[in-house]
Design a protein around this motif. Structure first.
Motif, PDB file in Angstrom:
ATOM      1  N   ASP A   1      -4.271   1.044  -5.594  1.00  0.00           N
ATOM      2  CA  ASP A   1      -5.500   1.780  -5.914  1.00  0.00           C
ATOM      3  C   ASP A   1      -6.309   1.124  -7.025  1.00  0.00           C
ATOM      4  O   ASP A   1      -7.525   1.221  -7.038  1.00  0.00           O
ATOM      5  N   THR A   2      -5.621   0.458  -7.960  1.00  0.00           N
ATOM      6  CA  THR A   2      -6.388  -0.140  -9.044  1.00  0.00           C
ATOM      7  C   THR A   2      -6.784  -1.580  -8.714  1.00  0.00           C
ATOM      8  O   THR A   2      -7.881  -2.006  -9.051  1.00  0.00           O
TER       9      THR A   2
ATOM     10  N   ARG B   1       1.598   2.433  -4.757  1.00  0.00           N
ATOM     11  CA  ARG B   1       0.316   3.102  -4.586  1.00  0.00           C
ATOM     12  C   ARG B   1      -0.637   2.855  -5.742  1.00  0.00           C
ATOM     13  O   ARG B   1      -1.810   2.519  -5.538  1.00  0.00           O
ATOM     14  N   SER B   2      -0.121   2.948  -6.980  1.00  0.00           N
ATOM     15  CA  SER B   2      -1.048   2.833  -8.111  1.00  0.00           C
ATOM     16  C   SER B   2      -1.569   1.404  -8.223  1.00  0.00           C
ATOM     17  O   SER B   2      -2.726   1.191  -8.568  1.00  0.00           O
TER      18      SER B   2
ATOM     19  N   ARG C   1       0.831  -1.199   0.000  1.00  0.00           N
ATOM     20  CA  ARG C   1       0.000   0.000   0.000  1.00  0.00           C
ATOM     21  C   ARG C   1       0.868   1.252   0.000  1.00  0.00           C
ATOM     22  O   ARG C   1       0.587   2.233  -0.672  1.00  0.00           O
TER      23      ARG C   1
ATOM     24  N   ASN D   1      -4.245   6.724  -0.392  1.00  0.00           N
ATOM     25  CA  ASN D   1      -4.723   5.762  -1.377  1.00  0.00           C
ATOM     26  C   ASN D   1      -6.075   6.182  -1.922  1.00  0.00           C
ATOM     27  O   ASN D   1      -6.987   6.469  -1.166  1.00  0.00           O
ATOM     28  N   GLY D   2      -6.151   6.173  -3.229  1.00  0.00           N
ATOM     29  CA  GLY D   2      -7.423   6.450  -3.883  1.00  0.00           C
ATOM     30  C   GLY D   2      -7.984   7.831  -3.617  1.00  0.00           C
ATOM     31  O   GLY D   2      -9.194   8.000  -3.497  1.00  0.00           O
TER      32      GLY D   2
ATOM     33  N   ARG E   1      -7.385  -2.063  -2.959  1.00  0.00           N
ATOM     34  CA  ARG E   1      -8.311  -1.159  -2.259  1.00  0.00           C
ATOM     35  C   ARG E   1      -8.841  -1.658  -0.922  1.00  0.00           C
ATOM     36  O   ARG E   1      -8.842  -0.916   0.041  1.00  0.00           O
TER      37      ARG E   1
END
Lengths: 400, 369
Positions: free
Chosen positions: A366-367, A362-363, A358, B178-179, A370
């Motif tokens: 996030d994809t 990060r990307s 995490r 995040n996000g 989550r």
């Protein structure tokens, strides 16, 4: 005139600020030192104190709970070192009481109903839950503990292999108050490097973080007399899914870089040669990278330690020491991989590898990930590389 | 009575520091992580950046009109009627805000220390002490802040140092969270800029500037104070998120207070530091509420052309008390603080900016070199 007004105001202020509302003599308090939570299997209901006596009462997800509390008897607990002679055993200093209820607080209220003084949880040291409770889920218990303003985050939350209440009944010889003995034992185990930091505060952090799961100390009561730390209970979300053996804690401590070191490993060199290796310092570097679109964890573990015992061999040269280092490296690598695999099967990321993913990827997170549930899926098939390095610093004060 | 002008730059700085370090920063880690999870540090920097802009505007105004108070020069800039109306808004806004933070502080005291003491007494005791303290002139009040400064600074530094060893750097990463989208950060930043301490910090300048030794002192003190308190707030936030992780930081009402309950002195000198720290939070709440209360009565006295702010010391008491007792429970209170705080941005940021703009156009006040 002005002075008179001022003095009246002062008198009122004194009355207001004395805080008499919350005056509480220590004798009026029933100080709970330890609490244990078991399941209550029989269908007998509890006393109708917070609810009418009927079948249609909301019950916590784990069913009826039985709470056992160890209370300190006022005036019986000596301050400072005990003076020897005269003092009684734990039967005199503490009092063990029980209650059942439909939920945590229902049981606590039922307990209160039996006692003349107000329950006080500010000095609570230990909460013991039975394995059954832990396996059914601790969501509600955890919420209760967190919500209560008196309970602190440095309380120990333990899982007992069998009945939790047994733990409160034992009477160790070394300390007047059994619960203090137990909490001292755990604190000491951390200082000796045999146990990771794992009070309820740390447990909650692991529980709440998306890329991490919680773990708790796992204890057993031997012969109804003494308590033994017998591993680590690990959780998947709110439910306990398994426990590590005591020897595995050493490798867990290595991967999560718990210092000081101290745990020992019996290393087999050949059929009849072996040494006892004791770690002193652990250094662990964990890196998360993306490999073919999937996360990959690399653990670089360095263990510095000593030789404390040997069998059928001489340790007298750098060459031998390097040989031992090599074999120990192999052992640690194998055990760590085994340990990680075991937790992967149970989908319980107690190392917090997900937090590295995490944080660093990060990307990807996030994809693809989550949520904590999704991370557990990924964790199941996560590729982890363990590199180990061992350094032997001392081998005692013998020349051979 | 004429008030002496002798507040120094360092006193201005300390006053701002004491006013900003208050009860609201205890809940800051929760609100920051609710908005942007592990981007909490960044969103706080954004929020405090907005605050620094607000302070900058106020300082520039103070520099243009060094001898007059906020209400007086707003009269000069936009005329009597409009400035009176805005003055009333300021007054009502601060009465609500100070009432609410007093209530939040009392809530905290009652849940951790005085479960049986009636809320009225907790709120009343604090407000009465504050009202008595504001009977002093402004220079003396800045001395009070000067006196309390080390009692707040040293424990706070101690807390940061002690907690630092438990910080897990994984939890503060990734820096962007995040996000999150840009608007998450903007909203989070605005929420933090709408915190009570920001409003109090900015408006305290309007009280202090007319009483500082020279305008230069005011500028130096306010900028230093703003930067220094921001730095400490960011550090405390960093250790809180670093110890708890952004997910766990969301669950307690006052994560920073929970952190202070956890830290232990090395060598186990004292087993529990929380009572000590609770004393520190009481002090920090006192200094913050003191500044806020001073803003109310000073603005009020200027608005109604009174001789001194002292006149209102006790008159304002029932109003603030009423505001403090209005919220029904803690959730209602938090909602109200956020709502009032956000509307307050108009008063503490946009209105001064508007004044500065008009002053520049109409060439009022001292022209800058």
């Amino acid at each position: 005139m002005k002075h008179a007004a001022k003095s009246v105001l002062l008198v009122i202020l004194v009355l207001l600020m004395a805080g008499c509302w919350d005056r509480m003599e220590i004798e009026e308090r029933a100080t709970i030192l330890g609490l244990s939570i078991d399941l209550h299997d029989e269908e007998t209901s509890d006393e109708p104190i917070n609810h009418p006596n009927s079948d249609n009462i909301p019950t916590s997800e784990i069913g009826m709970v039985k709470i056992t509390a160890q209370l300190a008897v006022p005036g019986q607990i000596p301050l400072g070192p005990s003076q020897g002679g005269g003092g009684g055993g734990p039967e005199d200093t503490v009092w063990v009481v029980k209650a059942i209820g439909h939920s945590m607080d229902d049981a606590i209220s039922n307990l209160q109903q039996q006692l003349g003084s107000t329950l006080f949880l500010g000095h609570l040291k230990i909460i013991i839950i039975s394995k059954e409770v832990a396996e059914k889920g601790i969501k509600e218990i955890s919420d209760y503990i967190k919500r209560h303003p008196e309970i602190r985050r440095d309380t120990w939350l333990l899982v007992n292999g069998k009945m939790a209440e047994e733990t409160l009944k034992i009477a160790p010889k070394l300390e007047r108050v059994p619960v203090l003995y137990l909490s001292g034992m755990l604190d000491n185990a951390i200082k000796m490097g045999k146990f990771p930091k794992g009070k309820v505060g740390e447990f909650w952090v692991g529980l709440e973080n998306l890329g991490q799961d919680g773990y708790l100390p796992y204890i057993t009561v031997e012969e109804k007399e003494h308590i033994q730390i017998s591993g680590l209970a690990y959780f998947k979300d709110m439910k306990m899914v398994g426990n590590l053996e005591p020897y595995q804690i050493a490798y867990f401590n290595g991967i999560t870089e718990q210092n000081p070191g101290g745990s020992k490993a019996l290393v087999k060199l050949s059929e009849d040669e072996s040494v006892m290796f004791q770690s002193t310092v652990r250094k662990s570097k964990i890196k998360a990278t993306l490999k073919d679109g999937r996360p990959h964890i690399k653990v670089n573990l360095k263990v510095i330690g000593n030789i404390v015992e040997k069998r059928n061999m001489t340790i007298d040269s750098q060459e031998v020491s390097q040989k031992i280092e090599k074999i120990t490296e192999g052992l640690i690598k194998e055990q760590c991989e085994q340990l990680i695999k075991e937790t992967q099967e149970k989908q319980s990321d107690i190392f917090g590898f997900g937090e590295y993913v995490r944080g660093s990827l990060r990307s990807y997170w996030d994809t693809e990930v989550r949520t904590a549930e999704k991370w557990r899926e990924v964790y199941k098939n996560l590729s982890v590389d363990v590199e180990t390095q061992v350094e032997i610093k001392e081998a005692g004060i013998r020349s051979k | 009575m004429r008030e002496p002008r002798q507040i120094t730059a360092s006193q201005t700085m300390m006053s701002i520091f004491n006013s900003m370090i208050g009860i609201s920063i205890l809940g800051l880690p929760r609100i920051a992580s609710e908005h942007v999870n592990s981007g909490a540090v960044l969103v706080t920097i954004i929020g405090l950046g907005i605050m620094m802009i607000g302070m900058g505007i106020m300082t520039l105004l103070g520099y243009r009109f060094p001898k007059t108070s906020f209400i007086q020069f707003s009269k000069q800039i936009i005329g009597k009627k409009l400035s009176f109306l805005f003055g009333l808004f300021i007054l009502v806004f601060f009465i609500l805000l100070i009432g609410f933070i007093t209530r939040e502080f009392s809530f905290m005291l009652s849940s951790f220390l005085y479960p049986d003491t009636p809320m009225i007494v907790l709120v009343g005791a604090m407000l009465i002490i504050v009202a008595i303290a504001t009977r002093n002139d402004i220079t003396t009040i800045s001395y009070i802040h000067f006196f309390y400064f080390p009692f707040l600074l040293i424990p706070l530094l101690l807390l940061i140092v002690l907690a630092l060893e438990n910080v897990d750097i994984r939890y503060v990463k990734p820096f962007l969270g995040n996000g999150n989208t840009f608007s998450d950060f903007l909203q989070g930043g605005l929420t933090i800029a709408a915190f009570p301490f920001v409003h109090i910090g900015i408006f305290l300048l309007t009280v202090l500037t007319p009483h500082t030794h020279s305008p230069k002192n005011a500028i130096r003190g306010s900028l230093l104070g703003g930067l220094f308190s921001s730095l400490l707030i960011i550090l405390t936030l960093f250790v809180t998120i670093g110890v708890f992780g952004s997910m766990e930081a969301k669950s307690p009402l006052w994560p920073l207070y929970v952190l202070t309950r956890m830290v232990q002195l090395p060598l186990e000198l004292l087993e529990r530091l929380d009572i000590l720290f609770l004393g520190i939070w009481v002090l920090s709440a006192f200094t913050t509420i003191l500044s806020g209360y001073l803003i109310i009565i000073y603005t009020g006295s200027q608005l109604f052309n009174l001789k001194s702010h002292r006149v209102l010391s006790y008159i304002a008491l029932p109003l603030v008390f009423g505001a403090a007792m209005y919220p029904q429970n803690i959730f209602h209170l938090f909602e109200l603080i956020e709502l009032v705080g956000k509307w307050g941005l108009i008063i503490t940021m946009i209105y001064p900016l508007f004044l500065l703009f008009i002053a520049l156009i109409r060439k009022k006040g001292k022209v800058m070199k």
